[in-house]
Every structure is written in C-alpha cells, then in structure tokens.
Design a protein around this motif. Structure first.
Motif, PDB file in Angstrom:
ATOM      1  N   GLN A 199       0.827  -1.208   0.000  1.00  0.00           N
ATOM      2  CA  GLN A 199       0.000   0.000   0.000  1.00  0.00           C
ATOM      3  C   GLN A 199       0.862   1.259   0.000  1.00  0.00           C
ATOM      4  OE1 GLN A 199      -2.269  -1.483   3.512  1.00  0.00           O
ATOM      5  NE2 GLN A 199      -4.087  -0.800   2.403  1.00  0.00           N
ATOM      6  N   ILE A 200       1.915   1.261   0.830  1.00  0.00           N
ATOM      7  CA  ILE A 200       2.791   2.428   0.893  1.00  0.00           C
ATOM      8  C   ILE A 200       3.545   2.607  -0.412  1.00  0.00           C
ATOM      9  CG2 ILE A 200       4.954   3.254   1.934  1.00  0.00           C
ATOM     10  CD1 ILE A 200       2.475   3.991   3.499  1.00  0.00           C
ATOM     11  N   SER A 201       4.018   1.508  -1.005  1.00  0.00           N
ATOM     12  CA  SER A 201       4.709   1.579  -2.288  1.00  0.00           C
ATOM     13  C   SER A 201       3.807   2.218  -3.338  1.00  0.00           C
ATOM     14  CB  SER A 201       5.129   0.171  -2.732  1.00  0.00           C
ATOM     15  OG  SER A 201       5.624   0.181  -4.051  1.00  0.00           O
ATOM     16  N   HIS A 202       2.561   1.792  -3.374  1.00  0.00           N
ATOM     17  CA  HIS A 202       1.596   2.340  -4.337  1.00  0.00           C
ATOM     18  C   HIS A 202       1.381   3.834  -4.107  1.00  0.00           C
ATOM     19  CE1 HIS A 202      -1.921   2.320  -7.018  1.00  0.00           C
ATOM     20  NE2 HIS A 202      -2.543   3.030  -6.085  1.00  0.00           N
ATOM     21  N   LYS A 203       1.286   4.241  -2.847  1.00  0.00           N
ATOM     22  CA  LYS A 203       1.067   5.650  -2.533  1.00  0.00           C
ATOM     23  C   LYS A 203       2.272   6.504  -2.952  1.00  0.00           C
ATOM     24  CE  LYS A 203      -2.101   5.127   1.421  1.00  0.00           C
ATOM     25  NZ  LYS A 203      -3.130   6.113   0.993  1.00  0.00           N
ATOM     26  N   ILE A 204       3.474   6.002  -2.663  1.00  0.00           N
ATOM     27  CA  ILE A 204       4.680   6.755  -3.016  1.00  0.00           C
ATOM     28  C   ILE A 204       4.792   6.911  -4.527  1.00  0.00           C
ATOM     29  CG2 ILE A 204       7.207   6.728  -3.001  1.00  0.00           C
ATOM     30  CD1 ILE A 204       7.075   5.282  -0.310  1.00  0.00           C
ATOM     31  N   ILE A 205       4.614   5.818  -5.254  1.00  0.00           N
ATOM     32  CA  ILE A 205       4.759   5.824  -6.712  1.00  0.00           C
ATOM     33  C   ILE A 205       3.743   6.753  -7.367  1.00  0.00           C
ATOM     34  CG2 ILE A 205       4.473   4.395  -8.782  1.00  0.00           C
ATOM     35  CD1 ILE A 205       5.761   2.092  -7.197  1.00  0.00           C
ATOM     36  N   ASN A 206       2.538   6.805  -6.822  1.00  0.00           N
ATOM     37  CA  ASN A 206       1.481   7.615  -7.421  1.00  0.00           C
ATOM     38  C   ASN A 206       1.433   9.039  -6.864  1.00  0.00           C
ATOM     39  OD1 ASN A 206      -0.363   5.822  -9.284  1.00  0.00           O
ATOM     40  ND2 ASN A 206       0.213   4.536  -7.548  1.00  0.00           N
ATOM     41  N   GLY A 207       2.421   9.389  -6.048  1.00  0.00           N
ATOM     42  CA  GLY A 207       2.484  10.753  -5.528  1.00  0.00           C
ATOM     43  C   GLY A 207       1.306  11.129  -4.661  1.00  0.00           C
ATOM     44  N   ASP A 208       0.781  10.175  -3.922  1.00  0.00           N
ATOM     45  CA  ASP A 208      -0.350  10.424  -3.036  1.00  0.00           C
ATOM     46  C   ASP A 208       0.037  11.486  -1.997  1.00  0.00           C
ATOM     47  OD1 ASP A 208      -2.360  10.323  -1.098  1.00  0.00           O
ATOM     48  OD2 ASP A 208      -2.679   8.179  -1.352  1.00  0.00           O
ATOM     49  N   PRO A 209      -0.692  12.591  -1.940  1.00  0.00           N
ATOM     50  CA  PRO A 209      -0.320  13.674  -1.005  1.00  0.00           C
ATOM     51  C   PRO A 209      -0.965  13.565   0.363  1.00  0.00           C
ATOM     52  CG  PRO A 209      -2.080  14.424  -2.419  1.00  0.00           C
ATOM     53  CD  PRO A 209      -1.806  12.983  -2.825  1.00  0.00           C
ATOM     54  N   SER A 210      -1.650  12.459   0.631  1.00  0.00           N
ATOM     55  CA  SER A 210      -2.494  12.396   1.827  1.00  0.00           C
ATOM     56  C   SER A 210      -1.802  11.835   3.061  1.00  0.00           C
ATOM     57  CB  SER A 210      -3.736  11.539   1.531  1.00  0.00           C
ATOM     58  OG  SER A 210      -3.370  10.184   1.309  1.00  0.00           O
ATOM     59  N   PHE A 211      -0.497  11.558   2.998  1.00  0.00           N
ATOM     60  CA  PHE A 211       0.157  10.923   4.129  1.00  0.00           C
ATOM     61  C   PHE A 211       1.557  11.474   4.357  1.00  0.00           C
ATOM     62  CE2 PHE A 211       1.827   8.766   0.536  1.00  0.00           C
ATOM     63  CZ  PHE A 211       3.053   8.227   0.894  1.00  0.00           C
ATOM     64  N   ILE A 212       2.055  11.289   5.582  1.00  0.00           N
ATOM     65  CA  ILE A 212       3.421  11.653   5.948  1.00  0.00           C
ATOM     66  C   ILE A 212       4.106  10.405   6.500  1.00  0.00           C
ATOM     67  CG2 ILE A 212       4.880  13.045   7.465  1.00  0.00           C
ATOM     68  CD1 ILE A 212       2.684  15.124   7.580  1.00  0.00           C
ATOM     69  N   LEU A 213       5.280  10.094   5.968  1.00  0.00           N
ATOM     70  CA  LEU A 213       6.077   8.993   6.492  1.00  0.00           C
ATOM     71  C   LEU A 213       6.998   9.526   7.583  1.00  0.00           C
ATOM     72  CD1 LEU A 213       7.050   7.225   3.144  1.00  0.00           C
ATOM     73  CD2 LEU A 213       5.617   6.251   4.945  1.00  0.00           C
ATOM     74  N   VAL A 214       6.965   8.905   8.759  1.00  0.00           N
ATOM     75  CA  VAL A 214       7.783   9.340   9.882  1.00  0.00           C
ATOM     76  C   VAL A 214       8.695   8.196  10.311  1.00  0.00           C
ATOM     77  CG1 VAL A 214       7.807  10.216  12.242  1.00  0.00           C
ATOM     78  CG2 VAL A 214       6.026  10.970  10.655  1.00  0.00           C
ATOM     79  N   ASP A 215       9.984   8.378  10.089  1.00  0.00           N
ATOM     80  CA  ASP A 215      11.000   7.405  10.479  1.00  0.00           C
ATOM     81  C   ASP A 215      11.400   7.689  11.923  1.00  0.00           C
ATOM     82  OD1 ASP A 215      13.292   5.857  10.829  1.00  0.00           O
ATOM     83  OD2 ASP A 215      14.063   6.237   8.816  1.00  0.00           O
ATOM     84  N   VAL A 216      11.080   6.759  12.834  1.00  0.00           N
ATOM     85  CA  VAL A 216      11.321   7.012  14.258  1.00  0.00           C
ATOM     86  C   VAL A 216      12.657   6.430  14.733  1.00  0.00           C
ATOM     87  CG1 VAL A 216       8.862   7.138  14.783  1.00  0.00           C
ATOM     88  CG2 VAL A 216      10.034   4.938  14.988  1.00  0.00           C
ATOM     89  N   ARG A 217      13.509   5.990  13.804  1.00  0.00           N
ATOM     90  CA  ARG A 217      14.835   5.503  14.183  1.00  0.00           C
ATOM     91  C   ARG A 217      15.773   6.677  14.450  1.00  0.00           C
ATOM     92  NH1 ARG A 217      16.819   2.419   9.298  1.00  0.00           N
ATOM     93  NH2 ARG A 217      15.955   4.313   8.350  1.00  0.00           N
ATOM     94  N   ASP A 218      17.001   6.384  14.878  1.00  0.00           N
ATOM     95  CA  ASP A 218      17.958   7.448  15.131  1.00  0.00           C
ATOM     96  C   ASP A 218      18.425   8.080  13.824  1.00  0.00           C
ATOM     97  OD1 ASP A 218      20.760   6.105  14.317  1.00  0.00           O
ATOM     98  OD2 ASP A 218      19.512   4.621  15.335  1.00  0.00           O
ATOM     99  N   GLU A 219      19.031   9.250  13.931  1.00  0.00           N
ATOM    100  CA  GLU A 219      19.407  10.010  12.742  1.00  0.00           C
ATOM    101  C   GLU A 219      20.410   9.264  11.858  1.00  0.00           C
ATOM    102  OE1 GLU A 219      21.157  14.430  11.456  1.00  0.00           O
ATOM    103  OE2 GLU A 219      21.019  13.844  13.569  1.00  0.00           O
ATOM    104  N   LYS A 220      21.357   8.549  12.468  1.00  0.00           N
ATOM    105  CA  LYS A 220      22.352   7.816  11.689  1.00  0.00           C
ATOM    106  C   LYS A 220      21.687   6.756  10.816  1.00  0.00           C
ATOM    107  CE  LYS A 220      26.585   5.063  12.099  1.00  0.00           C
ATOM    108  NZ  LYS A 220      27.579   4.458  13.042  1.00  0.00           N
ATOM    109  N   SER A 221      20.754   6.016  11.373  1.00  0.00           N
ATOM    110  CA  SER A 221      20.024   4.999  10.598  1.00  0.00           C
ATOM    111  C   SER A 221      19.215   5.649   9.493  1.00  0.00           C
ATOM    112  CB  SER A 221      19.099   4.199  11.522  1.00  0.00           C
ATOM    113  OG  SER A 221      19.824   3.518  12.513  1.00  0.00           O
ATOM    114  N   TYR A 222      18.601   6.793   9.807  1.00  0.00           N
ATOM    115  CA  TYR A 222      17.811   7.525   8.815  1.00  0.00           C
ATOM    116  C   TYR A 222      18.679   7.988   7.655  1.00  0.00           C
ATOM    117  CZ  TYR A 222      15.265  11.539   6.846  1.00  0.00           C
ATOM    118  OH  TYR A 222      14.662  12.441   6.005  1.00  0.00           O
TER     119      TYR A 222
END
Length: 220
Positions: A60-83
């Motif tokens: 579902q997320i892959s589909h949203k990213i590929i289609n430029g879906d503007p309705s969501f925000i991805l939040v990476d909660v790992r540390d900055e180095k991993s990000y």
C-alpha cells in the motif's frame, strides 16, 4: 538458519511485542485519575492496542509513493544515523526519544495527513503509535513489518514457484516494477516487455498547518 526457524523467531518477537503493548495499555487502567494525561481513555487505548487496524502494508505504501499520493506523511522514528543510511522516499526523521518536541508536534498532531510511523520492524513504530494514540492524536498508522518487510517484499521480492496461484505472479510483477522504480536493476529488465515501470514522481513538499491552541476557559 532456515526460513521456518526465522519465521518462528519473528512470530515470537511480534507476539512478545503485542504482549508488551497490551500490558502497557492495561497498566494505564490502574493509574489514579490525577496521574492520567489528557487524551483518550485507558479503556479505548487498550482496545486500540490489540487491534491490527493501525497497520498499513508495504504494498500500500509503495503504491502511494509511486502515485504521488499527497495524503500521508512517512515518519521514520529511528535514530538520525540509521535515517541517513537508508529511509523511505520523502520520509521525515523524528527519533522516538524526540517525538514530542515542539518542532515535531506539528507533523504528528494535525488533521491534514495520515501519519505513518516506521522503524526497522514494528517495535519502535508501535511505541510511537501507542504514545500518540494515548494523547488522542488522529490518523495514526504503522508500516507493517517496517523496513525489514519493505526490503523482502518491495526491494527484493521473491519469485513465486510454478505451483503458486496466478495472483502471486501478478503481485510479484507489481513488486518488481516497484523495485525498479526505487532503483533496483534486473538483468532482464530491458527485454521484459510486459513490465511497466512507473515514472519517478517529484519530491513531496510537506506543509503542515499548526493546530490552534485552545483558549483557556475562565478569567476575570
């Protein structure tokens, strides 16, 4: 280590994680009222904690990213180095210990977008979801399986065996096209005429409107 043993280990880990979430949520029921934070009731939190509705799949997320879906925000909660080493396209980095800093609240406590937490697996993303859900924040999701599942399903999808159903081959075709969109190359990609690779979409610019603070009741 074979796939069966790995599956058992992962299953045990997710069961343990679910147990921890339930214990944490259930423990809130025992707190005195004056110690409870504002937000949803402990009973509601407990019902949310044992539900799987918060999860969104890698497909579902892959589909949203590929289609430029503007309705969501991805939040990476790992540390900055991993990000900085690897993250999902257009994801913002809010490490779990910094979740409630003022600069981050405008992203996770708003009504415009769905907020999708992710980490390497579900563990830290589930913690972020639990903390935010306790405070009554809306539209919260968790990427099921995290980046580990992202790699095994989208970046490096397994080729189905000949005895698997047709839908598995269609899913593999979709995932292979997605992996090519995200930069994976295949020796046969130039001659695979049945595979349509999506065109890259421009980077999403996230502008979030801050919630207006409630005016304190009473006064002179």
């Amino acid at each position: 280590m074979n796939k069966k043993n790995i599956a058992k280990i992962l299953s045990f880990r997710y069961m343990l994680m679910a147990t921890v979430l339930i214990i944490l949520a259930g423990g809130l029921l025992l707190l005195p009222k004056h110690q409870k934070q504002e937000g949803i009731t402990s009973e509601t939190l407990l019902s949310h904690a044992i539900s799987n509705e918060r999860y969104i799949s890698t497909d579902q997320i892959s589909h949203k990213i590929i289609n430029g879906d503007p309705s969501f925000i991805l939040v990476d909660v790992r540390d900055e180095k991993s990000y900085q080493t690897y993250s999902l396209p257009n994801a913002i980095n809010i490490p779990l210990p910094e979740l409630f800093k003022d600069a981050h609240l405008e992203y996770i406590n708003q009504d415009q977008f769905d907020v999708v937490f992710f980490s390497n697996d579900n563990f830290h993303a589930d913690q972020a979801w639990l903390l935010c859900d306790r405070l009554g924040f809306k539209n919260l999701r968790v990427l099921q399986g995290g980046l580990n599942t992202w790699f095994t399903t989208i970046i490096n999808p397994s080729i189905p065996s000949e005895d698997q159903p047709l839908e598995d081959f269609e899913r593999y075709k979709t995932r292979k096209a997605a992996s090519m969109y995200f930069g994976v190359t295949y020796p046969d990609q130039d001659i695979d005429n049945n595979l349509t690779v999506p065109k890259p979409t421009p980077k999403k610019i996230i502008t979030v409107q801050k919630k207006k603070k409630r005016v304190a009741e009473g006064g002179c």
